[in-house]
Design a protein around this motif. Structure first.
Motif, PDB file in Angstrom:
ATOM      1  N   GLY A 160       0.783  -1.238   0.000  1.00 46.43           N
ATOM      2  CA  GLY A 160       0.000   0.000   0.000  1.00 46.43           C
ATOM      3  C   GLY A 160       0.809   1.279   0.000  1.00 46.43           C
ATOM      4  O   GLY A 160       0.228   2.374   0.112  1.00 46.43           O
ATOM      5  N   THR A 219       2.600   4.400  -1.670  1.00 39.69           N
ATOM      6  CA  THR A 219       2.285   5.108  -2.917  1.00 39.69           C
ATOM      7  C   THR A 219       3.561   5.629  -3.564  1.00 39.69           C
ATOM      8  O   THR A 219       4.467   6.130  -2.892  1.00 39.69           O
ATOM      9  CB  THR A 219       1.324   6.282  -2.657  1.00 39.69           C
ATOM     10  N   THR A 240       1.197   4.962  -8.598  1.00 39.84           N
ATOM     11  CA  THR A 240       0.739   3.595  -8.344  1.00 39.84           C
ATOM     12  C   THR A 240       0.977   3.292  -6.879  1.00 39.84           C
ATOM     13  O   THR A 240       1.411   4.157  -6.100  1.00 39.84           O
ATOM     14  CB  THR A 240       1.489   2.594  -9.248  1.00 39.84           C
ATOM     15  N   SER A 241       0.704   2.054  -6.475  1.00 37.77           N
ATOM     16  CA  SER A 241       0.957   1.640  -5.096  1.00 37.77           C
ATOM     17  C   SER A 241       1.490   0.214  -5.093  1.00 37.77           C
ATOM     18  O   SER A 241       1.319  -0.530  -6.063  1.00 37.77           O
ATOM     19  CB  SER A 241      -0.322   1.734  -4.256  1.00 37.77           C
ATOM     20  N   ASN A 246      -4.220  -5.632 -10.705  1.00 39.36           N
ATOM     21  CA  ASN A 246      -5.099  -4.909  -9.762  1.00 39.36           C
ATOM     22  C   ASN A 246      -6.382  -5.645  -9.411  1.00 39.36           C
ATOM     23  O   ASN A 246      -7.178  -5.142  -8.627  1.00 39.36           O
ATOM     24  CB  ASN A 246      -5.475  -3.513 -10.284  1.00 39.36           C
ATOM     25  N   GLU A 295      -7.913  -3.263  -6.650  1.00 37.23           N
ATOM     26  CA  GLU A 295      -7.119  -2.246  -5.961  1.00 37.23           C
ATOM     27  C   GLU A 295      -6.248  -1.531  -6.980  1.00 37.23           C
ATOM     28  O   GLU A 295      -5.538  -2.163  -7.761  1.00 37.23           O
ATOM     29  CB  GLU A 295      -6.255  -2.897  -4.883  1.00 37.23           C
ATOM     30  N   ASN A 296      -6.307  -0.185  -6.955  1.00 34.86           N
ATOM     31  CA  ASN A 296      -5.541   0.567  -7.943  1.00 34.86           C
ATOM     32  C   ASN A 296      -5.290   1.979  -7.431  1.00 34.86           C
ATOM     33  O   ASN A 296      -5.999   2.478  -6.558  1.00 34.86           O
ATOM     34  CB  ASN A 296      -6.293   0.623  -9.276  1.00 34.86           C
ATOM     35  N   SER A 297      -4.266   2.589  -8.008  1.00 38.91           N
ATOM     36  CA  SER A 297      -3.945   3.980  -7.698  1.00 38.91           C
ATOM     37  C   SER A 297      -4.018   4.809  -8.957  1.00 38.91           C
ATOM     38  O   SER A 297      -3.594   4.366 -10.035  1.00 38.91           O
ATOM     39  CB  SER A 297      -2.538   4.083  -7.088  1.00 38.91           C
ATOM     40  N   GLU A 335      -2.523  10.291  -6.858  1.00 40.34           N
ATOM     41  CA  GLU A 335      -2.568  10.219  -5.390  1.00 40.34           C
ATOM     42  C   GLU A 335      -3.884   9.665  -4.892  1.00 40.34           C
ATOM     43  O   GLU A 335      -4.166   9.692  -3.696  1.00 40.34           O
ATOM     44  CB  GLU A 335      -2.303  11.595  -4.790  1.00 40.34           C
ATOM     45  N   HIS A 352      -6.141   6.425  -4.222  1.00 41.66           N
ATOM     46  CA  HIS A 352      -5.993   4.982  -4.041  1.00 41.66           C
ATOM     47  C   HIS A 352      -7.366   4.396  -3.739  1.00 41.66           C
ATOM     48  O   HIS A 352      -8.045   4.828  -2.807  1.00 41.66           O
ATOM     49  CB  HIS A 352      -5.023   4.661  -2.911  1.00 41.66           C
ATOM     50  N   THR A 387      -9.831   0.818  -3.316  1.00 43.08           N
ATOM     51  CA  THR A 387      -9.984  -0.618  -3.140  1.00 43.08           C
ATOM     52  C   THR A 387     -11.466  -0.942  -3.086  1.00 43.08           C
ATOM     53  O   THR A 387     -12.219  -0.333  -2.318  1.00 43.08           O
ATOM     54  CB  THR A 387      -9.311  -1.110  -1.842  1.00 43.08           C
ATOM     55  N   TYR A 444     -11.323   4.204   0.077  1.00 44.53           N
ATOM     56  CA  TYR A 444     -10.661   5.231  -0.752  1.00 44.53           C
ATOM     57  C   TYR A 444      -9.775   6.093   0.127  1.00 44.53           C
ATOM     58  O   TYR A 444     -10.121   6.419   1.265  1.00 44.53           O
ATOM     59  CB  TYR A 444     -11.725   6.098  -1.434  1.00 44.53           C
TER      60      TYR A 444
END
Length: 1000
Positions: free
Chosen positions: A60, A62, A73-74, A452, A505-507, A510, A512, A514, A571
């Motif tokens: 998690g 970033t 991304t993360s 993701n 799950e994606n970024s 900034e 993020h 899930t 989020y």
């Protein structure tokens, strides 16, 4: 680097030229004036990397592009990331609890980045719901207890070990018996008839309400405990999380060198009697002379029955474990043996545990985890009379014959004790024990469908079997009436659980996000069979030797199932703003056919203000976060068939030799879930990275309470279950940790406290109280455990009579308080006190210096009143002269002559005006503070160990329950706080333990 220059040629034209063109012009000495230049974007490249700290991967975290925060991304669960950025870009790497880093790409494509912790607690990864999060990112009220914090207290039950370690989590025990489980409540009592134990989750799968089945793990295998308290935290378990959730995570292997560890703890237990003392023969003789005429020959014996009923025991705890693995496959295998001898004779616990946790990355996309665990337990129970006789038997009566054999009071004419019982005689023949086997197997799959998007299937099966024996030999008082009797009980339970989860799950820069969707189903089977027999030969505790039965065999079978669908959106933006929302729909076979489903929702948000620019300049504040949550949870712990019409087997209704049945429970097809609505606000603040404070305020309201409504006998049913009434719990919790010294000498302090108040808001059919005639009526507008009984008014100084308050109403309706020495005339009143504590908590100090460590842990309870029920037997003013009596506590005295101001009435043979009847005379302050554990340890230097090829070794000595500060007159003020009654308390165990931890 390519540069395009804006040139003014001859003061007229504008040209964009690259570096080589500009150089040619300049070499020809062309007159140019450079007005502006603009960097060209470098070619984008794909970089890969892994972000870790000193302990391992950081999920998690970033990673964003400094020049364009929209590119980011993360890291995944293993700390890996992939991102496409310019070859000359600069990366910003952030993670809550770590220092932010700027990394220059400089054309490199592989990065291994190690982050430096800024706040250890905030960076801890904890299990919450069906996923993991860093503690600093939580929007909810959660307490985390690491394996390190569980160390010290010797127990085979994790719940006993967390006592006083987390605010709002109250663990209480009415017994020092090692075979007895404690009670636990989180944020007060949230139900009246329904179960109030928290939901237990082990390694990501629901196990059930705490105490619903035997242990399925050893405390030595526990990696961490996460306690979920508010609605946002319990959200995904919301349908059954009205009383909170305890998540147990067991240990796993880590990639790298294999480790073998051996841990051994051996020590001694001794019974603690607190301020309580029983009389010896001389004291009892002198006391009885004040109201009777005992024969002086009774002084020929001075038997200390308490010492004979109790003993010094031994505690042993041995664990061997092996762990390790590679990046693809990891393992943890451990075996444990635990034995604790109770401090009452013939009582002990023996437990054997074997655990294997395996995980393997089968392919780049598929991970398999296999968790196997087996626990075998044998509990030997104390003779049912040992404890009571230890309190009550007269010191005048002998325990042994001249030849050293135990006396049989039935054939001893000179026996004076009321109960004609010598537990030493029956203990040598009778048996009472249970053995159980609990097996569990988890098969978990995680499959990365595409980038993701992950699908996980978590599956568990458990098998739980117990067999219990109660045997009363024909040679004993208990078995004499049946010429020997035997009772056998067998239970079997099998649970199947499948939880299937889809997570995205994606970024996005900034941002993020899930998203989680889960479908889950659980099925449970339970069987029980009970047999009994009589006329058994002496010393033959086997049912085949019985020639008759005491009653017909009994037993039954139960089933229940749950099915659940849920979704959650989580989020966060820029590591500063966090929001979470979830919805759960669950069906249960326990509820009525019309309303078997329940809908629950939860939402929470938090804001890390310390990440804002306007707080960056305030150096004392190292962390500041505000949290808020609201949502609904549920309770289904009310038995397996509460909505159905039930019949009970009735031998009186048999006909023609065939069994008969009579109605017992009326059906209710509209029975549905009990619901709790919880609001929580809180904040977490840190100063100088050395002081951390968390504060929570909550309001929890329970509605549609599950309640058994009794019916008049003319209805033909005993009653039925319905959703009635409401109650609320409000409270304040805080947890404060300070690092007082951080150099070579370290000193850390933790203080946690919780304040909770409960109030019944409504009851069925507009009733005022659940039990109007009881000592705890549970009335509307009051605490569930408020005391109501005659109020003790002391002793009449003129004649030594007991006095109670009597409420008199005059002609104008005004009430006045008078006193009476007639118990029947005393008025039952609310005492203004409750069995509910005003606050609870724990206080820990940890010191370390050059391998030497010292920790002290106190837990405390304040403001509750305990009813010392057993005093009615051994503090009765002459009513039971054939029982022993207690030595009066310091400051107490008995009435002897006119004018005496006494705490105790004049002793009278046969009793003084019912002075031992229930009243506030026996209601005592149950507040206490206890030194729960103190441990002194020494880590042997590596330089000493390297010669014998040992990687680590620690030796320690610890003590449990060494000191208790209290005003309570009994053995121990700690009681089951859901009743507040102390009666013939099994003594608290003081333990002194010696241990060694060795790593190879």
């Amino acid at each position: 680097m390519k540069i395009k220059s804006l040139l003014l040629l001859g003061g007229v034209g504008l040209l964009w030229l690259n570096n080589s063109q500009a150089a040619n012009i300049l070499s020809n000495k062309t007159t140019l004036k450079i007005i502006h230049y603009k960097p060209a974007l470098a070619d984008d490249i794909t970089i890969k990397g892994k972000i870790t700290d000193k302990s391992g991967p950081i999920p998690g975290a970033t990673i964003s592009l400094k020049s364009n925060l929209g590119v980011g991304t993360s890291t995944d669960g293993e700390g890996n990331f992939v991102i496409k950025v310019p070859a000359d870009g600069i990366l910003i790497v952030k993670s809550v609890g770590y220092k932010t880093q700027e990394i220059s790409v400089q054309g490199k494509t592989i990065f291994n980045i190690t982050l430096i912790e800024e706040n250890n607690n905030l960076s801890d990864v904890v299990v919450v719901g069906y996923s993991t999060k860093k503690q600093g990112e939580l929007s909810s009220s959660v307490s985390i207890i690491s394996a390190e914090k569980l160390k010290g207290v010797a127990s085979n039950d994790v719940i006993s070990m967390i006592q006083g370690k987390a605010p709002g989590v109250v663990v209480s025990s009415a017994s020092g018996d090692p075979t007895a489980a404690p009670k636990i409540n989180i944020r007060g009592i949230s139900s009246i008839n329904g179960g109030t134990a928290p939901l237990l989750v082990v390694d990501g799968n629901i196990l059930g309400a705490y105490g619903s089945e035997g242990a399925t793990y050893s405390p030595n295998d526990v990696e961490s405990i996460t306690i979920l308290k508010d609605a946002a935290a319990t959200g995904l378990y919301g349908s059954r999380a009205g009383s909170g959730v305890i998540i147990v995570t067991t240990k796993t292997g880590k990639a790298g060198e294999s480790k073998i560890e051996f841990n051994s703890v051996v020590g001694f237990n001794s019974p603690s009697t607190g301020k309580f003392k029983l009389m010896n023969s001389q004291q009892l003789y002198d006391y009885q002379k004040t109201f009777s005429n005992p024969n002086s020959s009774v002084l020929n014996n001075d038997t200390n029955w308490w010492d004979l009923a109790t003993r010094d025991g031994m505690t042993q705890n041995y664990t061997v474990s092996a762990s390790g693995g590679t990046e693809k496959t990891r393992y943890y295998v451990a075996g444990n043996f635990y034995r604790e001898q109770g401090t009452v004779i013939s009582n002990d616990k023996n437990a054997y545990n074997l655990r294997t946790n395996l995980s393997s990355q089968l392919t780049k996309k598929l991970k398999l985890s296999l968790l196997l665990n087996g626990v075998f337990t044998r509990d030997n129970y104390a003779n049912s009379n040992s404890l009571g006789d230890g309190y009550l038997n007269l010191p005048f009566d002998p325990a042994y014959n001249v030849d050293g054999t135990p006396v049989d009071p039935r054939i001893t004419p000179s026996w004076l004790g009321r109960d004609v019982e010598n537990f030493l005689h029956s203990t040598q023949y009778n048996l009472s024990y249970a053995r159980s086997l609990n097996l569990s197997a988890d098969v978990n799959l995680d499959y990365n469908i595409v980038k993701n998007l992950t699908f996980s299937s978590y599956n568990r099966t458990t098998f739980y079997n117990t067999f219990s024996v109660d045997y009363y030999d024909k040679r004993t008082k208990e078995g004499g009436a049946t010429n020997g009797s035997l009772y056998n009980s067998t239970t079997y339970k099998n649970r199947l659980l499948s939880s299937n989860r889809l997570k995205y799950e994606n970024s996005f820069g900034e941002n993020h996000l899930t998203v989680l969707a889960v479908g889950e189903a659980e099925k449970s089977y339970y069987d029980e069979a009970n047999l009994n027999g009589k006329n058994l030969p002496a010393g033959r505790p086997v049912m085949s030797t019985a020639t008759d039965i005491i009653s017909n065999p009994s037993g039954g079978t139960n089933e229940y199932n749950f099915s659940k669908y849920l979704s959650q959106v989580d989020y966060n933006y820029a590591g500063k703003y966090f929001a979470i929302a979830s919805f759960v729909h669950e069906n249960s076979s326990r509820f009525g056919i019309n309303k078997s489903g329940g809908d629950f929702y939860q939402m929470g948000a938090s804001w890390i203000l310390s990440n804002e620019q306007f707080l960056k300049g305030i150096k004392p504040i190292s962390f500041l976060k505000l949290r808020a949550s609201y949502g609904t949870t549920g309770n289904a712990e009310i038995g397996d068939y509460p909505s159905l019409g039930l019949y009970s087997i009735d031998t009186g209704a048999s006909y023609g030799g065939l069994p008969g049945a009579s109605p017992s429970q009326k059906g209710n097809p509209n029975l549905t879930w009990e619901k709790q609505k919880t609001a929580n606000i809180g904040f977490d603040i840190g100063f100088w990275n050395r002081i951390d404070l968390s504060v929570d305020l909550y309001d929890k309201r329970s509605n549609a309470l599950l309640f058994f409504v009794p019916l008049p006998s003319t209805e033909g049913y005993k009653g039925y279950f319905d959703n009635v009434g409401a109650l609320k719990n409000r409270g304040l919790e805080f947890n404060l940790t300070t690092k007082n010294f951080t150099g070579a000498f370290k000193w850390e302090t933790n203080l946690n406290m919780a304040f909770n108040r409960n109030t019944i808001l409504k009851l069925t059919n507009d009733k005022d109280a659940i039990n109007p005639g009881g000592s705890q009526p549970s009335a509307v507008g009051r605490d569930i455990f408020d005391w109501k009984m005659p109020i003790w008014a002391g002793v009449d100084p003129n004649n030594g009579d007991p006095l109670w308050e009597k409420v008199i109403t005059d002609a104008d309706g005004v009430q006045h308080i008078a006193v009476t020495n007639t118990y029947a005339q005393a008025t039952r009143q609310y005492t203004g006190t409750s069995a509910t504590p005003k606050f609870t908590g724990g206080f820990t100090n940890t010191f370390s210096y050059k391998g030497i460590s010292l920790s002290t842990f106190f837990n405390f309870v304040y403001g509750n009143e305990v009813y010392n029920d057993s005093r009615a037997y051994f503090d009765n003013d002459g009513l039971y002269e054939s029982y022993n009596a207690m030595v009066l506590k310091s400051g107490w005295n008995r009435w002897e002559k006119i004018g005496d101001v006494a705490t105790h009435p004049k002793p009278v043979l046969g009793g003084n005006h019912d002075s031992n009847q229930q009243s506030t005379r026996y209601l005592e302050d149950g507040s206490y503070i206890r030194l729960r554990n103190i441990t002194l340890g020494y880590q042997i230097p590596d330089s000493w160990l390297s010669k014998i090829k040992i990687s680590s070794a620690r030796v320690f000595v610890s003590g449990d329950n060494l000191w208790t500060g209290t005003k309570f007159s009994g053995i121990d003020p700690e009681v089951d706080l859901t009743s507040g009654v102390s009666s013939f308390r099994y003594p608290l165990n003081k333990k002194v333990l010696f241990g060694v931890n060795i790593g190879l």
